[in-house]
Design a protein around this motif. Structure first.
Motif, PDB file in Angstrom:
ATOM      1  N   TYR A  76      -6.203  -1.865 -15.904  1.00 65.64           N
ATOM      2  CA  TYR A  76      -5.291  -2.762 -15.193  1.00 65.64           C
ATOM      3  C   TYR A  76      -5.098  -2.348 -13.744  1.00 65.64           C
ATOM      4  CZ  TYR A  76      -4.590  -4.586 -19.808  1.00 65.64           C
ATOM      5  OH  TYR A  76      -4.810  -5.146 -21.034  1.00 65.64           O
ATOM      6  N   CYS A  77      -5.247  -1.062 -13.459  1.00 63.89           N
ATOM      7  CA  CYS A  77      -5.197  -0.638 -12.058  1.00 63.89           C
ATOM      8  C   CYS A  77      -6.393  -1.185 -11.300  1.00 63.89           C
ATOM      9  CB  CYS A  77      -5.136   0.884 -11.981  1.00 63.89           C
ATOM     10  SG  CYS A  77      -3.541   1.544 -12.502  1.00 63.89           S
ATOM     11  N   ALA A 110      -5.703  -4.709 -10.636  1.00 58.41           N
ATOM     12  CA  ALA A 110      -4.716  -4.824  -9.566  1.00 58.41           C
ATOM     13  C   ALA A 110      -5.380  -4.667  -8.194  1.00 58.41           C
ATOM     14  CB  ALA A 110      -3.623  -3.774  -9.761  1.00 58.41           C
ATOM     15  N   LEU A 111      -6.388  -3.819  -8.134  1.00 51.87           N
ATOM     16  CA  LEU A 111      -7.071  -3.615  -6.851  1.00 51.87           C
ATOM     17  C   LEU A 111      -7.800  -4.866  -6.391  1.00 51.87           C
ATOM     18  CD1 LEU A 111      -8.432   0.011  -7.288  1.00 51.87           C
ATOM     19  CD2 LEU A 111      -6.865  -0.795  -5.525  1.00 51.87           C
ATOM     20  N   ARG A 145      -6.651  -7.847  -6.736  1.00 54.35           N
ATOM     21  CA  ARG A 145      -5.693  -8.944  -6.645  1.00 54.35           C
ATOM     22  C   ARG A 145      -5.795  -9.690  -5.319  1.00 54.35           C
ATOM     23  NH1 ARG A 145      -0.355  -6.723  -8.247  1.00 54.35           N
ATOM     24  NH2 ARG A 145      -0.990  -5.371  -6.540  1.00 54.35           N
ATOM     25  N   ASP A 146      -5.959  -8.934  -4.236  1.00 52.05           N
ATOM     26  CA  ASP A 146      -5.940  -9.573  -2.929  1.00 52.05           C
ATOM     27  C   ASP A 146      -7.316 -10.027  -2.454  1.00 52.05           C
ATOM     28  OD1 ASP A 146      -3.210  -9.181  -2.792  1.00 52.05           O
ATOM     29  OD2 ASP A 146      -3.455  -7.167  -1.959  1.00 52.05           O
ATOM     30  N   ARG A 147      -8.348  -9.291  -2.874  1.00 56.59           N
ATOM     31  CA  ARG A 147      -9.701  -9.676  -2.440  1.00 56.59           C
ATOM     32  C   ARG A 147     -10.713  -9.000  -3.348  1.00 56.59           C
ATOM     33  NH1 ARG A 147     -11.736  -5.436   0.767  1.00 56.59           N
ATOM     34  NH2 ARG A 147     -10.191  -3.849   1.294  1.00 56.59           N
ATOM     35  N   ALA A 196     -10.712   4.017  -3.935  1.00 55.42           N
ATOM     36  CA  ALA A 196      -9.284   3.697  -3.972  1.00 55.42           C
ATOM     37  C   ALA A 196      -8.590   4.490  -5.073  1.00 55.42           C
ATOM     38  CB  ALA A 196      -9.089   2.192  -4.198  1.00 55.42           C
ATOM     39  N   SER A 254      -8.255 -15.719 -16.157  1.00 57.68           N
ATOM     40  CA  SER A 254      -7.904 -14.857 -17.292  1.00 57.68           C
ATOM     41  C   SER A 254      -7.558 -13.451 -16.816  1.00 57.68           C
ATOM     42  CB  SER A 254      -9.066 -14.782 -18.282  1.00 57.68           C
ATOM     43  OG  SER A 254      -9.366 -16.062 -18.785  1.00 57.68           O
ATOM     44  N   LEU A 299      -3.520  -9.232 -15.852  1.00 61.43           N
ATOM     45  CA  LEU A 299      -2.824  -8.334 -14.932  1.00 61.43           C
ATOM     46  C   LEU A 299      -1.324  -8.610 -14.931  1.00 61.43           C
ATOM     47  CD1 LEU A 299      -2.671  -6.248 -12.720  1.00 61.43           C
ATOM     48  CD2 LEU A 299      -3.339  -8.016 -11.070  1.00 61.43           C
ATOM     49  N   THR A 319       1.712  -6.159 -16.068  1.00 60.59           N
ATOM     50  CA  THR A 319       2.804  -5.884 -15.134  1.00 60.59           C
ATOM     51  C   THR A 319       4.155  -6.120 -15.806  1.00 60.59           C
ATOM     52  OG1 THR A 319       1.373  -6.584 -13.321  1.00 60.59           O
ATOM     53  CG2 THR A 319       3.715  -6.435 -12.851  1.00 60.59           C
TER      54      THR A 319
END
Lengths: 124, 124
Positions: free
Chosen positions: A23-24, A27-28, A30-32, A42, A90, A95, A99
């Motif tokens: 899930y991390c 999450a990475l 999420r933005d791009r 990261a 999905s 994610l 959360t």
DNA sequence: CCTGGTTCCATGCGATGCAAGATACCTGGT
DNA sequence: ACCAGGTATCTTGCATCGCATGGAACCAGG
């Protein structure tokens, strides 16, 4: 932490990563979109979640198999082409679900680790 | 949560428990010895860490095999005798070690889940 | 005797992180 | 043209762990 470190601390940290790493990584993205080595760096920068290629690439394969991410090849100015991973609907839902349940889990562990208040000594 | 629940949420929670359950069980023994069903009930009461006998007893066997706990049989007023588990010095050390690394891990996951500020967009 | 509650444990499966190794692309020096 | 080094991807085999399932033993009450 050197490679091949088999201390109790290393083993405990390894077990902690199970299930959270997935899930991390989501999450990475999420933005791009991100590519493998970028994700690896990261995680390395976070300190506590540093891991290796042998962990990340099988994980990314599972995410793709389960339709949580899609991938696109993209040329690189310096090096071989990169496979960029992007969240699907999905993947984004998974994610968000994680959360939601994470705080409850985190607080439960905190509660066990911080000495529960036996204020009265023993009342039984 | 019914048995046989195979939702994504259940699977995510299951993977989360990996490696954490061991230390929460050790934490429960910090103040006094406990027996199997008692541990099971305490975990159940926490909500997020509820589990089953098929998880706890193999875990307790591992703890005993690794000399993190010792056990003593004790008669019960109502039912069969109970095997009480108590921390050894190694067990207490392992618990303290986990207590040290847990906050860093917890905060790292929190950092990934709460949107990291990509202030500069992309500078590469 | 036999049903039900309590307590303990073992077996087999699926999922996951990891070390080690293999493959391929690009750049730069000789 | 050739080779070394960095970048980037992926596979294989292993160990660990949570869990569903099932079994065994002890005690009390009808």
């Amino acid at each position: 932490m050197e490679p091949g470190d088999s201390t109790k601390q290393a083993r405990a940290a390894a077990q902690l990563r199970k299930g959270v790493l997935e899930y991390c990584v989501l999450a990475l993205m999420r933005d791009r979109p991100r590519y493998g080595v970028e994700l690896l760096q990261a995680l390395e920068a976070s300190g506590a979640l540093a891991t290796s290629q042998g962990t990340v690439y099988p994980l990314l394969s599972r995410l793709r198999r389960d339709d949580l991410v899609t991938t696109t090849w993209q040329e690189s100015a310096s090096g071989p082409p990169r496979r960029y991973y992007a969240l699907t609907d999905s993947g984004r839902a998974a994610l968000e679900e994680f959360t939601r349940i994470w705080p409850g889990f985190r607080d439960a562990v905190d509660a066990f680790l911080t000495t529960p208040p036996p204020t009265t000594g023993d009342l039984a």
